[in-house]
Design a protein around this motif. Structure first.
Motif, short mmCIF file in Angstrom:
data_model
loop_
_atom_site.label_atom_id
_atom_site.label_comp_id
_atom_site.label_asym_id
_atom_site.label_seq_id
_atom_site.Cartn_x
_atom_site.Cartn_y
_atom_site.Cartn_z
N ALA A 24 0.83 -1.21 0.00
CA ALA A 24 0.00 0.00 0.00
C ALA A 24 0.86 1.26 0.00
N PHE A 25 1.94 1.23 0.75
CA PHE A 25 2.75 2.45 0.92
C PHE A 25 3.88 2.56 -0.10
N ILE A 100 -3.11 2.91 7.97
CA ILE A 100 -4.22 2.22 7.30
C ILE A 100 -3.75 1.90 5.88
N VAL A 102 -4.57 -0.39 2.14
CA VAL A 102 -5.39 -1.26 1.27
C VAL A 102 -4.50 -1.65 0.08
N GLN A 107 -7.81 -0.86 -4.08
CA GLN A 107 -8.16 0.50 -3.66
C GLN A 107 -9.32 1.06 -4.48
N GLY A 108 -10.01 2.02 -3.89
CA GLY A 108 -11.11 2.69 -4.57
C GLY A 108 -12.40 1.89 -4.58
N LYS A 109 -12.50 0.85 -3.71
CA LYS A 109 -13.73 0.04 -3.65
C LYS A 109 -14.36 0.14 -2.26
N SER A 110 -14.04 1.20 -1.54
CA SER A 110 -14.61 1.46 -0.21
C SER A 110 -14.10 0.55 0.90
N GLY A 112 -11.18 0.92 2.35
CA GLY A 112 -10.64 1.88 3.33
C GLY A 112 -11.73 2.50 4.17
N ALA A 113 -12.83 2.88 3.54
CA ALA A 113 -13.95 3.50 4.28
C ALA A 113 -14.55 2.52 5.28
N GLU A 137 -4.37 12.92 4.60
CA GLU A 137 -4.95 13.84 3.62
C GLU A 137 -6.34 14.30 4.08
N TYR A 140 -9.45 13.04 2.26
CA TYR A 140 -9.99 11.71 2.54
C TYR A 140 -10.64 11.65 3.93
N TYR A 141 -9.95 12.17 4.95
CA TYR A 141 -10.38 11.87 6.33
C TYR A 141 -11.48 12.79 6.86
N ARG A 143 -14.24 13.13 5.57
CA ARG A 143 -15.52 12.43 5.34
C ARG A 143 -15.89 11.52 6.53
C1 LIG Z 1 -5.84 5.63 1.87
C2 LIG Z 1 -6.41 4.25 1.59
C3 LIG Z 1 -6.32 3.39 2.86
C4 LIG Z 1 -7.86 4.39 1.16
O1 LIG Z 1 -8.38 3.09 0.91
P1 LIG Z 1 -9.41 2.84 -0.30
O2 LIG Z 1 -10.04 1.51 -0.08
O3 LIG Z 1 -8.73 3.07 -1.59
O4 LIG Z 1 -10.44 4.03 -0.03
P2 LIG Z 1 -11.98 4.12 -0.38
O5 LIG Z 1 -12.30 3.21 -1.53
O6 LIG Z 1 -12.76 3.99 0.86
O7 LIG Z 1 -12.11 5.63 -0.81
C5 LIG Z 1 -11.63 6.02 -2.06
C6 LIG Z 1 -11.58 7.54 -2.05
O8 LIG Z 1 -10.46 7.96 -1.27
C7 LIG Z 1 -9.69 8.85 -2.03
N1 LIG Z 1 -8.31 8.73 -1.55
C8 LIG Z 1 -7.59 7.61 -1.39
N2 LIG Z 1 -6.34 7.94 -0.97
C9 LIG Z 1 -6.30 9.27 -0.87
C10 LIG Z 1 -5.30 10.20 -0.50
N3 LIG Z 1 -4.08 9.82 -0.12
N4 LIG Z 1 -5.63 11.52 -0.52
C11 LIG Z 1 -6.86 11.93 -0.86
N5 LIG Z 1 -7.85 11.10 -1.23
C12 LIG Z 1 -7.55 9.79 -1.23
C13 LIG Z 1 -9.90 8.41 -3.44
O9 LIG Z 1 -9.58 9.44 -4.34
C14 LIG Z 1 -11.39 8.11 -3.45
O10 LIG Z 1 -12.12 9.32 -3.48
P3 LIG Z 1 -13.67 9.39 -3.93
O11 LIG Z 1 -14.46 8.56 -2.95
O12 LIG Z 1 -14.00 10.85 -3.81
O13 LIG Z 1 -13.70 8.83 -5.31
C15 LIG Z 1 -5.64 3.53 0.44
O14 LIG Z 1 -5.74 4.33 -0.71
C16 LIG Z 1 -4.18 3.24 0.73
O15 LIG Z 1 -3.85 2.17 1.25
N6 LIG Z 1 -3.29 4.17 0.35
C17 LIG Z 1 -1.86 3.97 0.51
C18 LIG Z 1 -1.45 4.03 1.95
C19 LIG Z 1 -1.85 5.37 2.59
O16 LIG Z 1 -1.62 6.45 2.05
N7 LIG Z 1 -2.46 5.28 3.81
C20 LIG Z 1 -2.95 6.46 4.51
C21 LIG Z 1 -1.92 7.12 5.34
S1 LIG Z 1 -1.83 6.37 6.97
#
Ligand SMILES: CC(C)(COP(=O)(O)OP(=O)(O)OC[C@H]1O[C@@H](n2cnc3c(N)ncnc32)[C@H](O)[C@@H]1OP(=O)(O)O)[C@@H](O)C(=O)NCCC(=O)NCCS
Length: 186
Positions: A24-25, A100, A102, A107-110, A112-113, A137, A140-141, A143
């Motif tokens: 993920a990272f 956190i 994914v 990713q992008g399938k909720s 993370g949410a 970010e 994202y958070y 919401r």
């Molecule tokens: C951040 C993360 C956990 C989100 O998980 P996910 O399952 O992809 O998220 P969801 O499907 O619930 O949400 C997708 C939404 O988040 C947004 N999003 C994901 N990462 C984002 C980021 N770094 N900044 C802003 N928005 C972000 C997407 O653009 C999308 O937006 P939308 O709903 O408006 O289309 C995942 O993208 C991830 O593992 N990223 C890499 C590791 C990371 O950066 N972790 C967070 C720091 S601790």
């Protein structure tokens, strides 16, 4: 068909959680690329107050096996929450959410949410817990109810990326410190 269900981390999950965290990272902005070591160090210190995994299960009907249903399960996501200290100490316990992760392909399938919502619900249910902070970010958070709170500070980071969510009462003023597990480099 693909389904997702969330469950607490179980003994034996650690290697798969590390693999998900690394993946993920790998290309994430603002990453130390040490997140897998942080999760491990939190586990070793007994500081994983919440550790949830998202299990992805893919089922397909195998035509070669008389329609037998084949199932493949993998850990597709993980979230950790650990205690933080606030100085001066507020009434009630504060925690930090993260890392956190994914899997990039999921990713992008909720997922993370779902991890966010269930981890926060589980945290809220812990006795004495009053709030949670995280670094990430705002796009994202926010919401999930997190907001930058100028009076609650994590030294050395841009204030707009450090956010808090109070479950009860106001967000305290003070300086936050994460576990020293966040310094883990190996
Ligand atoms: C951040 C993360 C956990 C989100 O998980 P996910 O399952 O992809 O998220 P969801 O499907 O619930 O949400 C997708 C939404 O988040 C947004 N999003 C994901 N990462 C984002 C980021 N770094 N900044 C802003 N928005 C972000 C997407 O653009 C999308 O937006 P939308 O709903 O408006 O289309 C995942 O993208 C991830 O593992 N990223 C890499 C590791 C990371 O950066 N972790 C967070 C720091 S601790």
């Amino acid at each position: 068909m693909t389904t997702i269900h969330l469950r607490p981390e179980l003994p034996g999950d650690a290697p798969a959680i590390e693999a998900v965290t690394v993946a993920a990272f790998e290309h994430a902005q603002h990453s130390s690329h040490t997140e897998q070591f942080i999760v491990r160090a939190l586990r070793e210190r007994g500081q994983l107050a919440v550790s949830l995994v998202a299990m992805e299960r893919r089922t397909e009907v195998d035509g070669d096996l008389d329609g037998e249903v084949q199932g493949i399960e993998q850990i597709a996501g993980h979230v950790a929450i650990s205690p933080v200290t606030v100085d001066p100490a507020p009434a009630g316990g504060w925690y930090g959410l993260g890392p956190i992760s994914v899997l990039p392909s999921c990713q992008g399938k909720s997922i993370g949410a779902q991890l966010m919502r269930q981890a926060l619900a589980q945290l809220r249910a812990l006795p004495g817990t009053v709030g949670c902070v995280l670094l990430g970010e705002p796009a994202y958070y926010t919401r999930f109810g997190f907001r930058a709170e100028p009076a609650l500070v994590l030294p050395g980071v841009p204030p707009e990326y450090f956010m808090a969510l109070a479950f009860t009462g106001p967000v305290p003023a003070g300086t936050v410190q994460y576990s020293d597990a966040f310094e883990a480099k190996a």
